[in-house]
Write an enzyme that holds these catalytic residues in place. Sequence first.
Site, PDB file in Angstrom:
ATOM      1  N   CYS A  83     -26.922  -1.937 -17.913  1.00  0.00           N
ATOM      2  CA  CYS A  83     -26.451  -3.182 -18.525  1.00  0.00           C
ATOM      3  C   CYS A  83     -25.857  -2.866 -19.891  1.00  0.00           C
ATOM      4  CB  CYS A  83     -27.585  -4.186 -18.676  1.00  0.00           C
ATOM      5  SG  CYS A  83     -28.217  -4.804 -17.122  1.00  0.00           S
ATOM      6  N   GLU A 102     -27.491  -0.014 -21.983  1.00  0.00           N
ATOM      7  CA  GLU A 102     -28.360   1.015 -22.516  1.00  0.00           C
ATOM      8  C   GLU A 102     -27.599   2.191 -23.098  1.00  0.00           C
ATOM      9  OE1 GLU A 102     -28.574  -1.128 -20.031  1.00  0.00           O
ATOM     10  OE2 GLU A 102     -30.020  -0.349 -18.612  1.00  0.00           O
TER      11      GLU A 102
END
Lengths: 289, 787
Positions: B431, B433
């Site tokens: 997402c 990271e």
Amino acid sequence: MLDLLTDLASSPIAASPSFNTIFQNIMKGLIFDIKHYAIHDGPGIRQTIFFKGCPLSCWWCHNPESQSSRVETYTKKKRLDGRLFEKQEKIGYYIEADELFRTIESDTIFYDESAGGVTFSGGEPLMQPQFLGEIAQKSHRAKIHTALDTSGYASQRTLLKVLEYIDLVLYDLKIIDDELHRKYTGVSNKVILENLELLNQSGKDVRVRFPVIPGITDTSTNLQQVQSYLTQLNQIKNIDILDYHDISRGKYERFGKENKMGDQRPGPGVTEEIKQQFENLGYQVSIGG
Amino acid sequence: MNQRIEKLRNQSLEAVNRITSERGMLVTEFYKNGKASASSIPVQRAKAFEYILSNKAICINEGELIVGERGPEPKATPTYPEINLHSVEDLDILDSREKVSFKVDEQTRKDYEQVIIPYWKGRTQRERIFRHLSPEWINAYEAGVFTEFQEQRAPGHTVAGKQVFEKGMLDWIEEIHAALSHLDELNDPEAPRKRDELEAMEIVARAMIHYAERHSDKLREMAESTQDTQRKGELENMAAICRRVPAHAPQTLHEALQHYWFIHLGVITELNPWDSFNPGRLDQHLNPLFQKEQQAGSIDRDQAVELLESFWVKFNNHPSPPKVGVTAQESNTYTDFALINVGGLDERGHDATNEMTYILLDVIEEMRILQPSSMVQVSKKSPDRLLKRTAQITQTGFGQPSYFNTDAIIQELLRQGKDIEDARNGGASGCVETGAFGKERYILTGYFNLNKVLEVTLHNGTDPRSGKKIGIETGEPDSFQTFEALFEAFQKQLRFFTEVKLRGNNIIEDLYARFMPVPFLSLIIDDCISNGQDYNAGGARYNTSYVQGVGIGSLTDNLTALEYHVFDRKDVSMAQMMEAINSNFDGHEQLRYNMIYETPKYGNDDDYADKHTVKIFDAFYESINGKPTARGGVFRINLLPTTSHVYFGSVIEAMPDGRKAHEPLSEGISPVQGTDRKGPTAVVQSAAKIDHLKTGGTLLNQKFSPSFFNDEAGVEKFVRLIRSYFKMDGHHIQFNVVDADTLREAQKHPEKYEDLIVRVAGYSDYFNDLGTDLQNEIIKRTEHETL
């Protein structure tokens, strides 16, 4: 004391530009909204401060709640879980210049990044010249770009005094025929036109804003008159065309105000056509500001 | 897109998800025949990998230019019974559930019943993990205080670095030999273990070469039998490519894409690593090859686009392997999270935007498919053109690409102790990271339900749903004389649960290191080869374990409601508040109204609320950041939800902010849905109050009406908004352009859409404040503006 002031503010003399100067030391500003990420009120990302109180009462006014110079109340209705909650809400509140400035300043990072700033709108900001002057001066000193969105209905002296701290004037020009101007806005346009001529001489950055109101400002007579009037003002180069929308119909209902416009809507392509006309005359034109 | 791509895209979109027992059967056969049982665990795993790749069906789809499928056909999704074993009931649920079903045919069910289940029951990694975890862990897990990624999926979460595009399997084998020659059994007690690991790596590298050759053989066969002369040429060319890569480093764009794709298949076939692997900084990797070929006249832009689009389809053919147990029914995210990065900086710190960046953006816009996902890295040095081009794609209402702050990512990585070049070569994956691509194992260990901790605090350690004592006793709610006392109790519970979580993580990390090495993934992540150590055992240059905090917006609003009404204004007593939330606001509608509409909220640049966001952030950070992991890594935090804010909401009763029982929580660092009433500048101001640079990623979602972009000035201001947020060190922002359906929802449930602003004419207003006629008109207009 506040009650007295608000009563005075809504009385006929409130429209007199010298009114506020009497109370210059004790008045806070009366505003009804602060809009963040305002992107249609001048260059860049802006904060728009909506002053409450307006000497005009345009039929098509988008902010009918801005007209009265007093704090009004209305019944806020909200539905939650199918149940209707009603609450008396105030429209408008008094705010000190320092506090307002803190709010304006808090978005500096956006102004810097986007070449934006603060816009004073309303209502008519020039109805509170002392307060406007103070907040405009603070902003100006902090190197925040200031824009004044005005109907131009104010004394020359008031306008000039404030102008010192204003970088850009967004100036409404609606109707040239004075009789019609009185009918649709409630006031004569004499002082408005004079002030625009004054601005034309002043060397200030001015954008004329022309609202396209079906059957009122978009008549061929008025368009011709507006255009020929403007061609005399050699310093005016930019025009924003504001297309009318009955967005505010909900507001009229909510605030229990009379809506004189009914179901009027602009004909298709009218705004574009008017834009073209102004462009043919050599203006830089944008729709929507 | 051309006809070929349109066809491939449609095939991918229309292909039905199904479970294939192919991998499950092969891995079962391999372990059952016992031939490798005398070998070390890494070598056993390597031989299992070899067995799968040597025996699985080769799939070549009609018209495609990049070949290789994880299953026997597109969207045929394999299982990993050595990790988690589906029961027959799980398969039935997957087959029949409404959302994202996976078809299970008779043969698959039979394979499971007769072969796979009987062999693996009692032997899976999942069962091993649950045997080792403490009762506190189980209690908290069952109550929904946190989730655990690794109970069903192997630790993955890493991204290909540039070396993946610069080396072939034979180069890695050479490196393995060099590492083997340096082993010193006399002075290094770890040497025998390293030897096992390196031998395993060589086996998988050779297995991969062989797997590519099997494709080459099949392609040649097809070339010989086809009547279509154009296709014949293509097939011959592809056959030659599969002979060269991934054995050797790729020399052309086509080779690079095929090379990467084989490696991708290797990673996702070896195990089911969470957050599928991805090619990372794709524009950086591909541009040099593309430029060289373009100059030589061997490729033009259209051909490059066609190859890339063919490559795009491959990702979309591979849904995420479904989980088992309760999540089979509840979870509905079954995309993997391949996040292509474009833009950013090069390793010397210069703007890295290149021609390939813009070609990839064209591909993203044209393909409009779920996978791969995409993002744009924006540094202060990135040209405005990059942002404006991206805004055009955002405007079409496709949630991609998202916007990331390169400068923040680099500072986050540097703070964690990474080398500056490794940091600049990094990016974001999954997402949001942050990772040092090609050099870091940065696993996500699970979502953490911050609001559940408050709920348990308000019930003195008990979970009100089950009545079970799952936390510690920190006092009855009416015993708190001040807000600070309440917050202190919350902090104690938080420390208790984070410790339970971290202890569990260390147990799990150790079990993966011991029982589930991944020699193939280790091959391609620096410095597993030179360390002679597996990816799952800390072999990578950098090792990070993240815990993802969820619902900071909701928790801010909950704490704010308590402070404001119970402690400051005292217009609600704690007893009243508890009674209201315990009865789900039944009979307390006015109180609920006041909590929603008469209370400061996060997302409005109001410090009364936002100071809690900062306090929560600091408490969460301090309880996790910097603690050591089992195999040489460090624990860190990030703030992202994927879809867990829905699950976490479902396990929480009513809360003080007016949220009713089981409703979703806020996601990422976004405000609670509908509570940000001051527009996007106020939202980003609130969001920037936490220290993003101390995280490994935060996620901020913004709703935007498409009309905000419909002229140049609108796009310009949108771009400035993003730049401003990134100046404040914001990590990530993405824009969900509001579509007509959302507006219809807003008409029905105005309280959830208080924040929805639409542009009407020359100005904008809150959607809720418009009359119904006008709302309808805007809905109609929005339908035209979005695609």
